[in-house]
Design an enzyme around this catalytic site. Structure first.
Site, PDB file in Angstrom:
ATOM      1  N   VAL A  88       0.831  -1.204   0.000  1.00 32.86           N
ATOM      2  CA  VAL A  88       0.000   0.000   0.000  1.00 32.86           C
ATOM      3  C   VAL A  88       0.871   1.262   0.000  1.00 32.86           C
ATOM      4  O   VAL A  88       0.358   2.374  -0.034  1.00 32.86           O
ATOM      5  CB  VAL A  88      -0.996   0.006   1.192  1.00 32.86           C
ATOM      6  N   HIS A 104      -4.092  -4.088  -3.003  1.00 38.53           N
ATOM      7  CA  HIS A 104      -4.649  -3.957  -1.644  1.00 38.53           C
ATOM      8  C   HIS A 104      -4.855  -2.507  -1.212  1.00 38.53           C
ATOM      9  O   HIS A 104      -4.929  -2.226  -0.018  1.00 38.53           O
ATOM     10  CB  HIS A 104      -3.727  -4.697  -0.645  1.00 38.53           C
TER      11      HIS A 104
HETATM   12  N1  APR Z   1      13.761  -8.554   0.008  1.00 37.15           N
HETATM   13  C1  APR Z   1      12.971  -9.485  -0.593  1.00 37.15           C
HETATM   14  N2  APR Z   1      12.139 -10.280   0.100  1.00 37.15           N
HETATM   15  C2  APR Z   1      12.102 -10.136   1.433  1.00 37.15           C
HETATM   16  C3  APR Z   1      12.909  -9.205   2.129  1.00 37.15           C
HETATM   17  C4  APR Z   1      13.766  -8.372   1.335  1.00 37.15           C
HETATM   18  N3  APR Z   1      14.548  -7.450   1.884  1.00 37.15           N
HETATM   19  N4  APR Z   1      12.643  -9.316   3.457  1.00 37.15           N
HETATM   20  C5  APR Z   1      11.705 -10.263   3.580  1.00 37.15           C
HETATM   21  N5  APR Z   1      11.381 -10.770   2.376  1.00 37.15           N
HETATM   22  C6  APR Z   1      10.399 -11.789   2.041  1.00 37.15           C
HETATM   23  C7  APR Z   1      10.054 -12.782   3.115  1.00 37.15           C
HETATM   24  O1  APR Z   1      10.960 -13.882   3.075  1.00 37.15           O
HETATM   25  C8  APR Z   1       8.633 -13.198   2.756  1.00 37.15           C
HETATM   26  O2  APR Z   1       8.625 -14.290   1.843  1.00 37.15           O
HETATM   27  O3  APR Z   1       9.196 -11.111   1.779  1.00 37.15           O
HETATM   28  C9  APR Z   1       8.086 -11.956   2.052  1.00 37.15           C
HETATM   29  C10 APR Z   1       7.119 -11.152   2.885  1.00 37.15           C
HETATM   30  O4  APR Z   1       5.949 -11.890   3.047  1.00 37.15           O
HETATM   31  P1  APR Z   1       4.703 -11.276   3.825  1.00 37.15           P
HETATM   32  O5  APR Z   1       5.187 -10.573   5.049  1.00 37.15           O
HETATM   33  O6  APR Z   1       3.725 -12.390   3.969  1.00 37.15           O
HETATM   34  O7  APR Z   1       4.132 -10.139   2.878  1.00 37.15           O
HETATM   35  P2  APR Z   1       3.126 -10.244   1.661  1.00 37.15           P
HETATM   36  O8  APR Z   1       3.278 -11.540   0.947  1.00 37.15           O
HETATM   37  O9  APR Z   1       3.286  -8.995   0.878  1.00 37.15           O
HETATM   38  O10 APR Z   1       1.740 -10.210   2.395  1.00 37.15           O
HETATM   39  C11 APR Z   1       0.583 -10.185   1.594  1.00 37.15           C
HETATM   40  O11 APR Z   1      -0.842  -9.919   3.479  1.00 37.15           O
HETATM   41  O12 APR Z   1      -1.036  -8.834   5.488  1.00 37.15           O
HETATM   42  C12 APR Z   1      -1.503  -8.913   4.196  1.00 37.15           C
HETATM   43  O13 APR Z   1      -2.521  -7.283   2.858  1.00 37.15           O
HETATM   44  C13 APR Z   1      -1.309  -7.604   3.475  1.00 37.15           C
HETATM   45  O14 APR Z   1      -0.460  -7.174   1.274  1.00 37.15           O
HETATM   46  C14 APR Z   1      -0.270  -7.948   2.440  1.00 37.15           C
HETATM   47  C15 APR Z   1      -0.519  -9.417   2.209  1.00 37.15           C
END
Ligand code: APR
Length: 228
Positions: A88, A104
């Site tokens: 977002v 989102h």
């Molecule tokens: N670079 C690349 N990847 C990274 C980094 C980084 N510096 N740091 C962490 N990650 C990876 C993690 O290993 C993980 O696989 O990013 C991913 C983050 O996953 P989530 O926290 O689950 O985020 P996301 O998949 O975007 O969540 C989806 O969930 O909470 C809801 O609506 C919210 O849009 C969000 C959705």
């Protein structure tokens, strides 16, 4: 030019200082997600929800795009790049990417609480009670909360279907319908996954780049030179 589609998630912005969701173990800056990111929370305690998103927006103004965001902008020279993001924040746009679809919602926007097509830019970091839409209802954060539909998915699916190359960056692929987008990739099209972990994608022809977004995009660009 080939169509290159990027699907980004919270990990994309981690190096800009925004924490990922899975990092927080169900808590988001000390709040239980169900207390701040659901329509029920908005109905029960709108003051808390408003304060929570105002704080997130204030924080966003202090963040800047990282080298991963900037690296993707450079790809527009050689590819028709479309970014579909679950984030977002506006860091892709601030870096200079021109075609960004937010699945989102967007932190810097507000929308009507009776008509979701009425969307407005928020002036500064604070959305206030008393600020109303053209139909006279209170404005709410323009965020797709847990339990709400994801209307932008309809626009995202054909974009992924037309992609010649798909790149997944920084998403655990836990949250649907966004996670399901990967399955619309053309059969056999190359898929790159940039993530320090190894989120599961069930398609052929996957290359994992197990790095953070900044370094990972640099490596990706080397690999893409062979596919221009
Ligand atoms: N670079 C690349 N990847 C990274 C980094 C980084 N510096 N740091 C962490 N990650 C990876 C993690 O290993 C993980 O696989 O990013 C991913 C983050 O996953 P989530 O926290 O689950 O985020 P996301 O998949 O975007 O969540 C989806 O969930 O909470 C809801 O609506 C919210 O849009 C969000 C959705």
């Amino acid at each position: 030019m080939k169509n290159l589609v990027i699907l980004s998630g919270a990990g994309m912005s981690q190096e800009s200082g925004i924490r990922t969701f899975r990092d927080m173990g169900g808590l988001w800056e000390e709040y239980d997600i169900s207390e701040v990111a659901t329509p029920e929370a908005w109905a029960r305690n709108p003051e808390l929800v408003m304060r929570f998103y105002n704080d997130r927006r204030k924080q966003l103004y202090e963040c800047v795009p990282n080298s991963g965001h900037f690296g993707l902008v450079g790809l527009e020279k050689d590819f028709d790049v479309r970014i579909i993001t679950q984030n977002v924040d506006d860091l892709h746009e601030r870096a200079g990417s021109t075609k960004v679809l937010h699945l989102h919602g967007e932190l810097k926007k507000a929308r009507s609480s009776v008509d979701e097509t009425l969307v407005y830019d928020i002036d500064g970091w604070e959305l206030k009670f008393g600020q109303k839409c053209a139909k006279g209802s209170q404005l709410r954060p323009h965020i797709v909360w847990f339990g709400e539909a994801v209307p932008a998915i309809e626009e995202a699916i054909p974009v992924v279907e037309k992609s010649d190359i798909l790149v997944v960056i920084g998403t655990s692929l836990n949250v649907y319908p966004a996670a399901g987008l990967v399955n619309y990739a053309k059969r056999g099209a190359p898929v790159f996954v940039i993530d320090p972990e190894r989120p599961q994608v069930f398609v052929r022809n996957v290359t994992y780049i197990q790095e953070k977004a900044g370094k990972g995009v640099e490596i990706l660009k080397e690999k893409l030179k062979l596919l221009v």
